[in-house]
Design a protein around this motif. Structure first.
Motif, PDB file in Angstrom:
ATOM      1  N   LEU A  29       0.813  -1.212   0.000  1.00 16.61           N
ATOM      2  CA  LEU A  29       0.000   0.000   0.000  1.00 16.61           C
ATOM      3  C   LEU A  29       0.849   1.265   0.000  1.00 16.61           C
ATOM      4  CD1 LEU A  29      -2.775  -1.035   2.549  1.00 16.61           C
ATOM      5  CD2 LEU A  29      -2.981  -0.846   0.075  1.00 16.61           C
ATOM      6  N   THR A  30       2.024   1.223   0.598  1.00 19.06           N
ATOM      7  CA  THR A  30       2.828   2.438   0.717  1.00 19.06           C
ATOM      8  C   THR A  30       3.814   2.635  -0.425  1.00 19.06           C
ATOM      9  OG1 THR A  30       4.424   1.263   2.099  1.00 19.06           O
ATOM     10  CG2 THR A  30       2.676   2.473   3.223  1.00 19.06           C
ATOM     11  N   MET A  31       4.200   1.576  -1.105  1.00 18.44           N
ATOM     12  CA  MET A  31       5.206   1.722  -2.164  1.00 18.44           C
ATOM     13  C   MET A  31       4.773   2.638  -3.304  1.00 18.44           C
ATOM     14  SD  MET A  31       7.983   0.400  -1.271  1.00 18.44           S
ATOM     15  CE  MET A  31       8.894   0.376  -2.801  1.00 18.44           C
ATOM     16  N   PRO A  32       3.551   2.556  -3.826  1.00 24.39           N
ATOM     17  CA  PRO A  32       3.177   3.472  -4.916  1.00 24.39           C
ATOM     18  C   PRO A  32       3.264   4.946  -4.504  1.00 24.39           C
ATOM     19  CG  PRO A  32       1.627   1.672  -4.803  1.00 24.39           C
ATOM     20  CD  PRO A  32       2.518   1.562  -3.593  1.00 24.39           C
ATOM     21  N   ALA A  33       2.880   5.261  -3.298  1.00 27.83           N
ATOM     22  CA  ALA A  33       2.955   6.650  -2.834  1.00 27.83           C
ATOM     23  C   ALA A  33       4.412   7.094  -2.733  1.00 27.83           C
ATOM     24  CB  ALA A  33       2.258   6.780  -1.489  1.00 27.83           C
ATOM     25  N   LEU A  34       5.275   6.235  -2.249  1.00 30.33           N
ATOM     26  CA  LEU A  34       6.686   6.591  -2.144  1.00 30.33           C
ATOM     27  C   LEU A  34       7.315   6.769  -3.525  1.00 30.33           C
ATOM     28  CD1 LEU A  34       7.816   4.189   0.727  1.00 30.33           C
ATOM     29  CD2 LEU A  34       7.438   6.644   0.859  1.00 30.33           C
ATOM     30  N   ILE A  35       6.949   5.911  -4.459  1.00 24.37           N
ATOM     31  CA  ILE A  35       7.498   6.019  -5.812  1.00 24.37           C
ATOM     32  C   ILE A  35       7.023   7.308  -6.477  1.00 24.37           C
ATOM     33  CG2 ILE A  35       7.429   4.982  -8.111  1.00 24.37           C
ATOM     34  CD1 ILE A  35       7.368   2.237  -6.674  1.00 24.37           C
ATOM     35  N   ASN A  36       5.749   7.660  -6.313  1.00 21.26           N
ATOM     36  CA  ASN A  36       5.236   8.884  -6.906  1.00 21.26           C
ATOM     37  C   ASN A  36       5.920  10.112  -6.327  1.00 21.26           C
ATOM     38  OD1 ASN A  36       3.457   7.666  -8.649  1.00 21.26           O
ATOM     39  ND2 ASN A  36       1.743   7.733  -7.215  1.00 21.26           N
ATOM     40  N   SER A  37       6.112  10.150  -5.031  1.00 23.10           N
ATOM     41  CA  SER A  37       6.761  11.317  -4.438  1.00 23.10           C
ATOM     42  C   SER A  37       8.226  11.406  -4.877  1.00 23.10           C
ATOM     43  CB  SER A  37       6.671  11.269  -2.914  1.00 23.10           C
ATOM     44  OG  SER A  37       7.402  10.190  -2.407  1.00 23.10           O
ATOM     45  N   TYR A  38       8.867  10.263  -5.050  1.00 21.02           N
ATOM     46  CA  TYR A  38      10.254  10.271  -5.523  1.00 21.02           C
ATOM     47  C   TYR A  38      10.337  10.771  -6.959  1.00 21.02           C
ATOM     48  CZ  TYR A  38      14.887   8.568  -6.782  1.00 21.02           C
ATOM     49  OH  TYR A  38      16.187   8.489  -7.215  1.00 21.02           O
ATOM     50  N   GLU A  39       9.411  10.317  -7.806  1.00 18.98           N
ATOM     51  CA  GLU A  39       9.429  10.759  -9.208  1.00 18.98           C
ATOM     52  C   GLU A  39       9.114  12.244  -9.326  1.00 18.98           C
ATOM     53  OE1 GLU A  39       6.697   8.118 -11.127  1.00 18.98           O
ATOM     54  OE2 GLU A  39       8.216   6.574 -11.419  1.00 18.98           O
ATOM     55  N   LYS A  40       8.261  12.777  -8.463  1.00 25.14           N
ATOM     56  CA  LYS A  40       7.965  14.212  -8.496  1.00 25.14           C
ATOM     57  C   LYS A  40       9.190  15.027  -8.090  1.00 25.14           C
ATOM     58  CE  LYS A  40       3.007  13.916  -7.767  1.00 25.14           C
ATOM     59  NZ  LYS A  40       1.886  14.168  -6.849  1.00 25.14           N
ATOM     60  N   LYS A  41       9.990  14.515  -7.180  1.00 26.43           N
ATOM     61  CA  LYS A  41      11.201  15.238  -6.774  1.00 26.43           C
ATOM     62  C   LYS A  41      12.228  15.256  -7.897  1.00 26.43           C
ATOM     63  CE  LYS A  41      10.945  14.529  -1.799  1.00 26.43           C
ATOM     64  NZ  LYS A  41      11.569  13.930  -0.614  1.00 26.43           N
ATOM     65  N   LEU A  42      12.245  14.231  -8.726  1.00 26.25           N
ATOM     66  CA  LEU A  42      13.224  14.185  -9.816  1.00 26.25           C
ATOM     67  C   LEU A  42      12.899  15.190 -10.920  1.00 26.25           C
ATOM     68  CD1 LEU A  42      13.856  10.344 -10.226  1.00 26.25           C
ATOM     69  CD2 LEU A  42      15.343  12.042  -9.189  1.00 26.25           C
ATOM     70  N   GLN A  43      11.651  15.532 -11.070  1.00 28.86           N
ATOM     71  CA  GLN A  43      11.271  16.428 -12.170  1.00 28.86           C
ATOM     72  C   GLN A  43      11.399  17.881 -11.798  1.00 28.86           C
ATOM     73  OE1 GLN A  43       7.323  15.233 -13.203  1.00 28.86           O
ATOM     74  NE2 GLN A  43       8.013  13.359 -14.201  1.00 28.86           N
TER      75      GLN A  43
END
Length: 43
Positions: A29-43
């Motif tokens: 349940l938590t991995m998709p949220a962590l991945i999305n926040s990480y990808e937003k920081k990269l952009q």
């Protein structure tokens, strides 16, 4: 006859599997949220 399992100090297989299952559900349940926040920081 003395029961050798009366004073057991450990976890049964069921307890371990239930714990691992709960950890797996929380991680799923938590991995998709962590991945999305990480990808937003990269952009």
């Amino acid at each position: 006859m003395v029961n050798p399992y009366k004073n057991k100090k450990g976890f049964t297989l069921a307890e371990v599997l239930i714990t691992l299952g709960i950890i797996g559900v929380v991680a799923a349940l938590t991995m998709p949220a962590l991945i999305n926040s990480y990808e937003k920081k990269l952009q």
